[in-house]
Design a protein around this motif. Sequence first.
Motif: not given
Length: 549
Positions: A53-55, A64-66, A70-75, A85-91
Amino acid sequence: MLGVVPLFHRVEAPALDTLIREAAPRHLEAGEWLFHEGDDADRLFVVLSGRLRIVVTREGSPSAVRELGPGAALGELALLTGSVRSAGAQAVRDSQLLEIARPSFDRLLERDPSFGHAIAVELARQLQASGGLEEPRGRARVFSVLGAPGAVGTARFGRSLAAELGGTGAVATLAGQEHPDDWTTALTRAEADAPNVILVGDEREPDSEWNRFVRRHGDRLLLLAGADTPVAAESGVTDLVLLAPMPAGRIMQWLDAVAPAAHHVVDEATYEVGVGRVGRRVSGRSLGLVLSGGGARCLAHIGVIAAFAEADLPVDRFGGCSMGAFVAGTAALGIDADQIRAICQAELVERSPFNDWTLPRVALTRTRRAERMLRRIFGDLQVEELSQPLYTISADLVSSEAVVHRTGPLFEAVGISMSIPGLVPPVGRDGRLLVDGGVLNNLPVDTMYDLGEGPIVAVDVARRHDRKDGGSPRIPSIMETMARSTILGSGERSERNRKLATLVISPDAQDIGLREFKALDRAIAAGYEAASAALAAGGEDALRSALDQ
């Protein structure tokens, strides 16, 4: 895997091979942070399995905004621009990622001009097409089904849930015994093969290793509990599924113990229908109906409900304000438009419950007749016991805040939402003084929109229609003036909320007085006509497209 990432799908194979050779694997446990908002951006990540989740921080609170699968790119943008980083990412659940450090990325940009060109073209295309970077298509959704200790029926529930989710594509169901040696690999393959995956827990061994795997790897964790299941606290539950009928007060006990993000009531008498509704809600394909306030004009909502039933568009959840809460509350009982009309004829037209006048010390009416009416219709039923979820809206005179009613006596949740200031005395509850919700939010679409359970239809009978004949409007009665004044302050919010709905229907019922309940059939006809026209003009296609995603 890199080849199916939207960011890289234009990159040539040699460059992809270089990225893969220099990339490092990264494993995240459920709940673990990959990075936080404000961290230095020194690497790019690709999701191989799992979900994150993107926070972002909004008004001082994390939101949490989205979610990315699988297949997603982050950062990628922060890596290219050198910003933080403009947002955080949590599993959300246990996840496997590929980590690409900045030096590898920068070397490719320097050595291979075609690599930089491919990245730039794809970023520009996405931004031009959508106003933002698109997520990978065909993301899997993983639903974990577990029984509370002592509960039974997870296998049956899993089969029924698979039947509902299978209507929009293939479904893979894993129960543990099929792949005893490598559950992670089996799940990864299932996600690649099917848009929906169901992990079914073992009800015979609640503390088994398989059940621990199921708990960690679902995007949503559905916990089943029956009438005889002992109430026990559980953490991490997103969806509490309660198999009714249940003893009085038991559902509220479960909600207090588990505190789920959502709960679902499935009646044994209509089991398949109930599980189908659960499936639509958890997969974001359920249809919601939000009904505005507006006095007797709200009877037009009945015509809208009739038109949707005729079009075979089942409504799974309801929200309402003021008299819209009254119609939404009766619809949430599971009755059809004809039955709702019969109730309104008997109670609103023949009994005139709002003519309970009194000496105006705090209000013009005493509400005794109205309360007896609501008790006759809703009895002792609690809002949280409804199979079709409902919320109503009121306003607190003390804090000037809107209050959402999702639990408690149904007759109170509806009645409080209808308490027009000055006409009806405020209702004191838990230190609050509650009045008609139209004061702050007469069309409460935002409350339903925040749940993300599917498309929403908003019905706004308070929206003004332009008159061709012009002329001066008639002077309303004092009661009608008070009723109209109630919603004046929420007009701007209603306009914003209309934009959140997939379809907005505005029945033309302005010629019906706000207390003219004898115009029942005229109002119903106006609602039916407006809904039918909206559906025929593309509304039905838009809704079915949203429901079939």
